[in-house]
Design an enzyme around this catalytic site. Structure first.
Site, PDB file in Angstrom:
ATOM      1  N   GLU A   1      -3.771 -10.542   1.945  1.00 25.74           N
ATOM      2  CA  GLU A   1      -2.578 -10.515   3.138  1.00 25.74           C
ATOM      3  C   GLU A   1      -2.870 -12.347   3.686  1.00 25.74           C
ATOM      4  OE1 GLU A   1      -4.635  -8.112   2.357  1.00 25.74           O
ATOM      5  OE2 GLU A   1      -3.422  -6.207   2.236  1.00 25.74           O
TER       6      GLU A   1
ATOM      7  N   GLY B   1      -6.441 -24.916  12.467  1.00 24.41           N
ATOM      8  CA  GLY B   1      -7.772 -25.141  11.672  1.00 24.41           C
ATOM      9  C   GLY B   1      -8.339 -23.916  10.853  1.00 24.41           C
TER      10      GLY B   1
ATOM     11  N   HIS C   1     -10.324 -31.032  20.328  1.00 25.99           N
ATOM     12  CA  HIS C   1     -11.300 -30.299  19.385  1.00 25.99           C
ATOM     13  C   HIS C   1     -12.636 -30.563  19.744  1.00 25.99           C
ATOM     14  CE1 HIS C   1     -12.129 -29.404  15.047  1.00 25.99           C
ATOM     15  NE2 HIS C   1     -12.865 -28.721  15.704  1.00 25.99           N
TER      16      HIS C   1
ATOM     17  N   GLY D   1       0.739  -1.231  -0.015  1.00 30.83           N
ATOM     18  CA  GLY D   1       0.129   0.007  -0.100  1.00 30.83           C
ATOM     19  C   GLY D   1       0.833   1.198   0.079  1.00 30.83           C
ATOM     20  N   SER D   2       0.318   2.520   0.097  1.00 33.67           N
ATOM     21  CA  SER D   2       0.926   3.394   0.003  1.00 33.67           C
ATOM     22  C   SER D   2       2.255   3.706   1.024  1.00 33.67           C
ATOM     23  CB  SER D   2       0.470   4.883   0.014  1.00 33.67           C
ATOM     24  OG  SER D   2      -0.834   4.789   0.908  1.00 33.67           O
TER      25      SER D   2
ATOM     26  N   GLU E   1       3.923   1.493   2.360  1.00 27.15           N
ATOM     27  CA  GLU E   1       5.048   0.540   2.230  1.00 27.15           C
ATOM     28  C   GLU E   1       5.818   0.937   1.247  1.00 27.15           C
ATOM     29  OE1 GLU E   1       1.591  -0.528   2.439  1.00 27.15           O
ATOM     30  OE2 GLU E   1       2.021  -0.712   4.635  1.00 27.15           O
TER      31      GLU E   1
ATOM     32  N   HIS F   1       0.230  -4.120   4.529  1.00 27.44           N
ATOM     33  CA  HIS F   1      -0.305  -2.835   4.431  1.00 27.44           C
ATOM     34  C   HIS F   1      -0.929  -2.352   5.543  1.00 27.44           C
ATOM     35  CE1 HIS F   1      -1.706   1.095   3.232  1.00 27.44           C
ATOM     36  NE2 HIS F   1      -2.911   0.454   3.040  1.00 27.44           N
TER      37      HIS F   1
HETATM   38  N1  TPP Z   1     -13.774 -20.210   8.404  1.00 26.01           N
HETATM   39  C1  TPP Z   1     -12.068 -20.271   8.664  1.00 26.01           C
HETATM   40  C2  TPP Z   1     -11.437 -19.342   8.360  1.00 26.01           C
HETATM   41  N2  TPP Z   1     -11.919 -21.380   9.277  1.00 26.01           N
HETATM   42  C3  TPP Z   1     -12.981 -22.467   9.647  1.00 26.01           C
HETATM   43  N3  TPP Z   1     -12.139 -23.641  10.099  1.00 26.01           N
HETATM   44  C4  TPP Z   1     -14.011 -22.228   9.185  1.00 26.01           C
HETATM   45  C5  TPP Z   1     -14.550 -21.077   8.706  1.00 26.01           C
HETATM   46  C6  TPP Z   1     -15.088 -23.376   9.843  1.00 26.01           C
HETATM   47  N4  TPP Z   1     -15.090 -24.496   8.976  1.00 26.01           N
HETATM   48  C7  TPP Z   1     -14.100 -25.816   9.329  1.00 26.01           C
HETATM   49  S1  TPP Z   1     -14.317 -27.120   8.317  1.00 26.01           S
HETATM   50  C8  TPP Z   1     -15.193 -26.124   7.256  1.00 26.01           C
HETATM   51  C9  TPP Z   1     -15.376 -24.796   7.708  1.00 26.01           C
HETATM   52  C10 TPP Z   1     -16.143 -23.843   6.731  1.00 26.01           C
HETATM   53  C11 TPP Z   1     -15.612 -26.653   5.822  1.00 26.01           C
HETATM   54  C12 TPP Z   1     -14.579 -26.751   4.866  1.00 26.01           C
HETATM   55  O1  TPP Z   1     -14.848 -27.303   3.762  1.00 26.01           O
HETATM   56  P1  TPP Z   1     -14.164 -28.250   2.740  1.00 26.01           P
HETATM   57  O2  TPP Z   1     -12.812 -27.486   2.512  1.00 26.01           O
HETATM   58  O3  TPP Z   1     -14.905 -28.475   1.387  1.00 26.01           O
HETATM   59  O4  TPP Z   1     -13.801 -29.492   3.183  1.00 26.01           O
HETATM   60  P2  TPP Z   1     -14.711 -30.612   3.746  1.00 26.01           P
HETATM   61  O5  TPP Z   1     -14.936 -30.779   5.054  1.00 26.01           O
HETATM   62  O6  TPP Z   1     -15.756 -30.932   2.798  1.00 26.01           O
HETATM   63  O7  TPP Z   1     -13.850 -32.099   3.412  1.00 26.01           O
END
Ligand code: TPP
Length: 529
Positions: free
Chosen positions: A47, A402, A281, A25-26, A28, A70
């Protein structure tokens, strides 16, 4: 007289930080314009992608990576990916531009108000230098902080008028400084731990990502063999610390309290190395450990040691401790382990779809044995591990928190750091959208990752979770009909759709010979994680 900017480039050079992952961005531009010839700039179009590329690069090269974002908006976009980096202990030196020092207080456009606070608590340390003269020292502090154990991301915000200021001659000391950690077990600590392992009737090893991070996988194997102890990978695995076809290997632990204590019941000593205790988890209440099981935890991270709900912890160097323990325990005390049966034949898919196990089996058998797998296909992790034959350190990466948006860009960063091994990204059709612009960077710089999109048309892991939580039908779980070959074409990557094992073998063989990135879209059945 050298400027603050000149000295900073010398400092970065001295630390081998000549690759910059960024989106400008500017604020940087005064830092970036006229970049010295020995520096290269990898442009990411968002990003989050920039951060995850740098994360993959840092993990695969086992060293720091430099990021330039940025100001506030760019930092905000990157923060989702910082949730992964802070848990993978990735040594990322994240810098961001700032408005002119004297104007930040007025909150002019693009001022990063309270810049150092913004990325906390997702960085190990963050700062905005108190003066222009202190910029090189602050960046030096950032590099040393990121790379000293436990490694982790750090953040420095620099007002753009600082770069032209005159540097102090005293900054020269920074160019040759080194900092190291030297934490080894004392002889009495080692003797006591070895005696505890010798006394145990049924010890078990649980190995985590930090073993792979220091390439101590062979040391873990040697200890498992010396103890004739089964070895598991710690839950929510983000790296693979143990060869998956070794006779001692038992699998990846599930990520629930009760499931883990049930599996470990009958072991009198659990030795956890290089993982938190534990990255649970799904909420699965129960006893942390069964009666008669003792847990000892070796970690590089005092935070991990302190926050564990059970066990005794030692904060130490993992490779050194594993090697010395192997030499100190009594050999041949226990009967040799019975290996797991050979990898089962993959399950078959339905009419026009492949089962994810088939996809992983074909890829395993077609790609080179030392292929690096970057995975972000959340409902298929069980299928992946069922078919996996991972032998070398640095063969597997998964987002450590995750946080989706890691897979595609991290694969690009890993391939850049490790050009001699083929990188294959295994990414779900949901996950792919969070980091899709990484395809453009791969095409632009001809980084020959093979991107495999597993298209099941749904957020599969969330469908499974809805059952675990007995939550019923929720909105927003289906994502039908996204054409990733069309998206890939838009970003300059050749893509193909396959619907059979034969077509997949052909597509992978073509991609391996292409010398440029390729995308393979496979329609797959829904499975459970
Ligand atoms: N947003 C983010 C940034 N991280 C997350 N973990 C989630 C939302 C919630 N989330 C966990 S698993 C998932 C989501 C939306 C589904 C992922 O789907 P896909 O990549 O198609 O894999 P699948 O489970 O169908 O194998």
């Amino acid at each position: 007289m050298a400027s603050v900017r000149d000295v900073t480039f010398e400092l970065l050079r001295a630390h081998g930080l000549t690759t910059i992952f960024g989106n400008p961005g500017s604020n940087e531009l005064p830092f970036l314009a006229g970049l010295p010839d020995d520096f290269r700039y990898l442009l990411g179009l968002h990003e989050g992608v920039v951060l995850a590329m740098a994360d993959g690069y840092a993990q695969a090269r086992r060293g720091p990576a430099l990021v330039n974002l940025h100001a506030a908006a760019g930092t905000g976009n990157a923060m989702g990916q910082l949730t992964n980096s802070v848990y993978s202990h990735s040594p990322l030196v994240v810098t961001a531009g700032q408005q002119v020092r004297s104007t930040v207080g007025q909150e002019v456009m693009l001022a990063n108000v309270d810049a150092a606070a913004l990325p906390r608590p997702l960085v190990k340390w963050s700062s905005e230098p108190a003066s222009a003269e202190d910029v090189p020292r602050t960046i030096s502090q950032a590099i040393h902080t990121a790379t000293l154990a436990p490694q982790g991301p750090v953040y420095v915000s620099v007002p753009y008028d600082d770069w032209r200021a005159e540097s102090s001659v005293e900054a020269r000391h920074l160019l040759s400084r080194t900092t190291v950690t030297a934490a080894a077990l004392t002889t009495p600590q080692l003797t006591e731990l070895a005696a505890m392992l010798d006394r145990a009737e049924r010890p078990v090893l649980i190995l985590g990502p930090d073993v792979d991070a220091v390439a101590a996988n062979d040391h873990a194997v040697a200890l498992a063999e010396a103890l004739a102890a089964p070895a598991w990978i710690a839950p929510s695995a983000s790296r693979c610390p143990f060869p998956t076809r070794h006779p001692a290997f038992r699998g990846v632990l599930p990520a629930g309290v009760k499931a883990i204590s049930d599996l470990l019941a009958g072991h009198d000593l659990v030795l956890v190395v290089g993982a938190p205790v534990f990255r649970y988890h799904q909420y699965d209440p129960g006893r942390y450990l069964s009666e008669g099981t003792r847990l000892v935890h070796l970690t590089v991270d005092p935070g991990e040691a302190a926050r564990a709900p059970m066990g005794d912890a030692i904060v130490c160097d993992l490779a050194d401790t594993l090697a010395r323990l192997t030499a100190a325990v009594t050999l041949g005390r226990r009967a040799a382990l019975v290996p797991l049966p050979p990898i089962p034949a993959p399950r078959s898919g339905s009419a026009s779809r492949l089962h994810p196990e088939e996809v992983f089996a074909v890829l395993r058998d077609t790609a080179p044995a030392d292929t690096v797998w970057v995975t972000e296909s959340t409902s298929t992790t069980g299928a992946f591990w069922a078919q996996a034959d991972l032998r070398e350190p640095g063969s597997y990466y998964f987002p450590a928190s995750g946080g989706l948006g890691f897979g595609l860009p991290a694969a690009v960063g890993v391939q850049l750091a490790d050009p001699d091994r083929q990188v294959v990204a295994l990414v779900g059709d949901g996950s792919a959208n969070y980091g899709i612009t990484a395809l453009w960077t791969a095409a632009r710089y001809r980084i020959p990752v093979i991107f495999v999109i597993l298209r099941n048309g749904t957020y599969g892991a969330l469908r499974w979770f809805a059952q675990v939580l007995a939550a019923g039908e929720a909105p927003g779980l289906d994502i039908p009909d996204i054409d990733f070959t069309a998206l890939a074409a838009g970003y300059g990557v050749t893509g193909v759709t396959v619907a059979s094992r034969t077509a997949l073998v052909e597509a992978v063989t073509d991609a391996l010979a292409a010398g440029e990135p390729r995308l393979i879209q496979v329609d797959t059945d829904l499975t459970t994680p």
